[in-house]
Write a protein that holds these residues in place. Structure first.
Motif, mmCIF file in Angstrom:
data_model
loop_
_atom_site.group_PDB
_atom_site.id
_atom_site.type_symbol
_atom_site.label_atom_id
_atom_site.label_comp_id
_atom_site.label_asym_id
_atom_site.label_seq_id
_atom_site.Cartn_x
_atom_site.Cartn_y
_atom_site.Cartn_z
ATOM 1 N N VAL A 79 42.772 -65.034 16.762
ATOM 2 C CA VAL A 79 42.894 -66.432 17.334
ATOM 3 C C VAL A 79 41.585 -66.660 18.276
ATOM 4 O O VAL A 79 41.127 -67.848 18.064
ATOM 5 C CB VAL A 79 44.244 -66.631 18.355
ATOM 6 C CG1 VAL A 79 44.271 -67.916 19.057
ATOM 7 C CG2 VAL A 79 45.469 -66.353 17.455
ATOM 8 N N ALA A 80 41.349 -65.718 19.007
ATOM 9 C CA ALA A 80 39.979 -65.925 19.720
ATOM 10 C C ALA A 80 38.804 -66.182 18.797
ATOM 11 O O ALA A 80 37.944 -66.720 19.167
ATOM 12 C CB ALA A 80 39.638 -64.527 20.354
ATOM 13 N N GLU A 81 38.822 -65.383 17.710
ATOM 14 C CA GLU A 81 37.634 -65.734 16.681
ATOM 15 C C GLU A 81 37.798 -67.250 16.031
ATOM 16 O O GLU A 81 36.732 -67.901 15.944
ATOM 17 C CB GLU A 81 37.573 -64.848 15.369
ATOM 18 C CG GLU A 81 37.322 -63.311 15.942
ATOM 19 C CD GLU A 81 37.649 -62.318 14.744
ATOM 20 O OE1 GLU A 81 38.397 -62.480 13.906
ATOM 21 O OE2 GLU A 81 36.853 -61.231 15.016
ATOM 22 N N GLU A 82 39.112 -67.448 15.740
ATOM 23 C CA GLU A 82 39.262 -69.072 15.249
ATOM 24 C C GLU A 82 38.667 -69.969 16.092
ATOM 25 O O GLU A 82 38.049 -71.014 15.628
ATOM 26 C CB GLU A 82 40.725 -69.288 14.722
ATOM 27 C CG GLU A 82 40.995 -68.754 13.459
ATOM 28 C CD GLU A 82 42.394 -68.828 13.094
ATOM 29 O OE1 GLU A 82 42.943 -69.784 13.633
ATOM 30 O OE2 GLU A 82 43.091 -67.779 12.416
ATOM 31 N N THR A 83 39.155 -69.877 17.395
ATOM 32 C CA THR A 83 38.800 -70.919 18.514
ATOM 33 C C THR A 83 37.496 -70.729 19.180
ATOM 34 O O THR A 83 37.092 -71.400 19.867
ATOM 35 C CB THR A 83 39.766 -70.926 19.596
ATOM 36 O OG1 THR A 83 39.966 -69.462 20.016
ATOM 37 C CG2 THR A 83 41.167 -71.075 19.136
ATOM 38 N N GLY A 84 36.759 -69.612 18.813
ATOM 39 C CA GLY A 84 35.363 -69.357 19.437
ATOM 40 C C GLY A 84 35.426 -68.710 20.513
ATOM 41 O O GLY A 84 34.564 -68.333 21.442
ATOM 42 N N ARG A 91 31.752 -61.049 25.653
ATOM 43 C CA ARG A 91 30.734 -60.840 26.603
ATOM 44 C C ARG A 91 31.370 -60.328 27.628
ATOM 45 O O ARG A 91 30.600 -59.307 28.215
ATOM 46 C CB ARG A 91 30.442 -62.222 27.148
ATOM 47 C CG ARG A 91 29.265 -62.474 27.769
ATOM 48 C CD ARG A 91 28.707 -63.751 28.632
ATOM 49 N NE ARG A 91 28.772 -64.794 27.496
ATOM 50 C CZ ARG A 91 29.220 -65.933 27.700
ATOM 51 N NH1 ARG A 91 29.911 -66.161 28.709
ATOM 52 N NH2 ARG A 91 29.189 -66.805 26.787
ATOM 53 N N TRP A 92 32.760 -60.889 28.083
ATOM 54 C CA TRP A 92 33.519 -60.035 29.332
ATOM 55 C C TRP A 92 33.598 -58.408 29.220
ATOM 56 O O TRP A 92 33.198 -57.532 29.789
ATOM 57 C CB TRP A 92 34.638 -60.669 29.742
ATOM 58 C CG TRP A 92 35.495 -59.791 30.638
ATOM 59 C CD1 TRP A 92 35.273 -59.963 31.833
ATOM 60 C CD2 TRP A 92 36.285 -58.799 30.418
ATOM 61 N NE1 TRP A 92 35.778 -59.164 32.583
ATOM 62 C CE2 TRP A 92 36.578 -58.257 31.681
ATOM 63 C CE3 TRP A 92 36.709 -58.150 29.172
ATOM 64 C CZ2 TRP A 92 37.577 -57.087 31.868
ATOM 65 C CZ3 TRP A 92 37.502 -57.003 29.497
ATOM 66 C CH2 TRP A 92 37.928 -56.564 30.776
ATOM 67 N N ILE A 118 32.254 -55.639 18.208
ATOM 68 C CA ILE A 118 31.660 -56.681 18.235
ATOM 69 C C ILE A 118 32.125 -57.425 17.068
ATOM 70 O O ILE A 118 32.072 -57.123 15.912
ATOM 71 C CB ILE A 118 30.209 -56.627 18.150
ATOM 72 C CG1 ILE A 118 29.720 -55.784 19.427
ATOM 73 C CG2 ILE A 118 29.578 -58.005 18.122
ATOM 74 C CD1 ILE A 118 29.644 -56.430 20.815
ATOM 75 N N SER A 119 32.753 -58.757 17.636
ATOM 76 C CA SER A 119 33.331 -59.707 16.309
ATOM 77 C C SER A 119 32.160 -60.362 15.618
ATOM 78 O O SER A 119 31.236 -60.509 16.138
ATOM 79 C CB SER A 119 34.245 -60.609 16.936
ATOM 80 O OG SER A 119 34.299 -61.719 16.062
ATOM 81 N N GLY A 120 32.143 -60.376 14.240
ATOM 82 C CA GLY A 120 31.082 -61.190 13.573
ATOM 83 C C GLY A 120 31.008 -62.307 13.977
ATOM 84 O O GLY A 120 29.823 -63.026 13.853
ATOM 85 N N THR A 124 27.311 -64.915 15.292
ATOM 86 C CA THR A 124 26.879 -66.153 14.658
ATOM 87 C C THR A 124 26.420 -66.975 15.937
ATOM 88 O O THR A 124 25.975 -68.004 15.602
ATOM 89 C CB THR A 124 28.288 -66.889 14.014
ATOM 90 O OG1 THR A 124 29.136 -67.076 14.968
ATOM 91 C CG2 THR A 124 28.529 -66.188 12.592
ATOM 92 N N ASP A 125 26.915 -66.556 17.183
ATOM 93 C CA ASP A 125 26.495 -67.277 18.198
ATOM 94 C C ASP A 125 24.910 -66.914 18.583
ATOM 95 O O ASP A 125 24.386 -65.787 18.662
ATOM 96 C CB ASP A 125 27.031 -66.752 19.410
ATOM 97 C CG ASP A 125 26.483 -67.315 20.941
ATOM 98 O OD1 ASP A 125 26.076 -68.380 20.864
ATOM 99 O OD2 ASP A 125 26.846 -66.599 21.804
#
Ligand code: C2E
Ligand code: CA
Ligand code: CA
Ligand code: CA
Length: 279
Positions: A79-84, A91-92, A118-120, A124-125
């Motif tokens: 969910v965190a990945e989908e919403t950004g 980072r936290w 680290i999420s992919g 992308t950020d």
């Protein structure tokens, strides 16, 4: 009786709505979780397959709601990945692990290398590398105390761009690993180009290594190929002595899993680390 196709559609529609509602509710909670200090890092030890000595830890995020309920990362990371939101959460997490490492160093504990997932989506950020450099600068951590784990499936979304970012991170001194290796579709060619130090064999192969010849063959092949490319191999999800013995005979370098320890809060790591690793 014949099933009514309309009823079936209705059923799926309700299911989908409920799922969507849950997603929205979860997103709302997740949005506030960072500022409400609801995340923690837990740590799972990694060990040399050869003699079981401790080589480091993997940091795994935990989310505790106000009522004490723990939400599994398997539920909220997607969910965190989908919403950004993963950008802020990630980072936290990196900052928290860096803070922890500095504290352990100050206390004189020996803990080996600590890896962070680290999420992919973080890669992308466009600010990712800058953000990482800032955290390192602020906390004064030596990047070689850290390993960044990135899943194979994300690396393969845009292999050229991934390679560029991996190069930058490696240039900063981080160790890098490919996580969940074997379940995506890496071509051997990309594997050769990804500048990583470690390959982590996915748990699904380790789980079946004693019962399924194919899993055993795949693990052996990954180890042989990884070694030929100069990579270290870590097996995850090792639960039994038998699996460990099999991994040892296949030449695997390191292992982690419930056989050694579950992920534990930092207090438990500290209790064990007051003693030096080895002379
Ligand atoms: P992962 O990176 O593959 O982490 C390994 C998962 O396997 C962890 O689940 C760990 O608790 C579990 N595990 C370890 N040893 C064993 C074992 O012997 N048997 C079994 N059955 N399981 C074992 P966890 O902590 O629930 O994390 C699930 C996934 O959530 C992780 O898989 C990772 O993809 C993601 N995740 C966790 N923390 C973070 C984070 O800080 N950032 C990001 N982006 N993802 C994270
Ligand atoms: Ca991992
Ligand atoms: Ca993994
Ligand atoms: Ca996984």
């Amino acid at each position: 009786a014949k099933a009514n196709p309309h009823r079936r559609t209705e059923f799926y529609r309700t299911e989908l709505c409920e799922q969507a509602e849950r997603q929205v509710a979860l997103t709302k909670l997740l949005r506030k979780a960072v500022s409400k200090h609801q995340f923690r890092a837990h740590y799972q030890s990694k060990h040399a397959v050869e003699d079981g000595r401790l080589t480091g830890y993997e940091a795994l995020i935990r989310w505790q709601l106000d009522d004490g309920v723990l939400v599994s990362p398997a539920q909220f990371i997607p969910v965190a990945e989908e919403t950004g939101l993963i950008v802020e959460i990630g980072r936290w997490m990196l900052a928290e692990v860096c803070r922890q490492i500095t504290e352990w160093r100050r206390l004189g504990y020996s803990f080996g290398r600590v890896s962070v997932n680290i999420s992919g989506r973080q890669l992308t950020d466009p600010e990712f590398v800058t953000t990482v450099a800032e955290i390192i600068g602020k906390t004064g951590v030596d990047p070689s105390d850290l390993e960044l784990e990135i899943t194979e499936s994300w690396l393969m979304v845009d292999p050229e761009r991934s390679t560029e970012i991996l190069r930058a991170l490696r240039g900063m001194g981080f160790k890098l690993s490919i996580d969940d290796f074997g379940i995506a579709y890496s071509s051997m060619n990309y594997l050769k180009h990804f500048p990583v130090d470690v390959i982590k064999v996915d748990r699904s192969f380790v789980r079946d290594i004693l019962t399924d010849r194919d899993s055993q063959a795949i693990v052996s092949a990954i180890i042989a190929m990884g070694h030929n490319l100069g990579r270290e191999i870590v097996a995850e999800g090792v639960e039994t002595r038998g699996q460990l013995d099999m991994l040892r005979s296949a030449g695997c370098d390191e292992a982690q899993g419930y056989l050694f320890s579950r992920p534990v809060p930092p207090e438990d790591v500290e209790r064990a680390r007051r003693m030096p690793l080895r002379q």
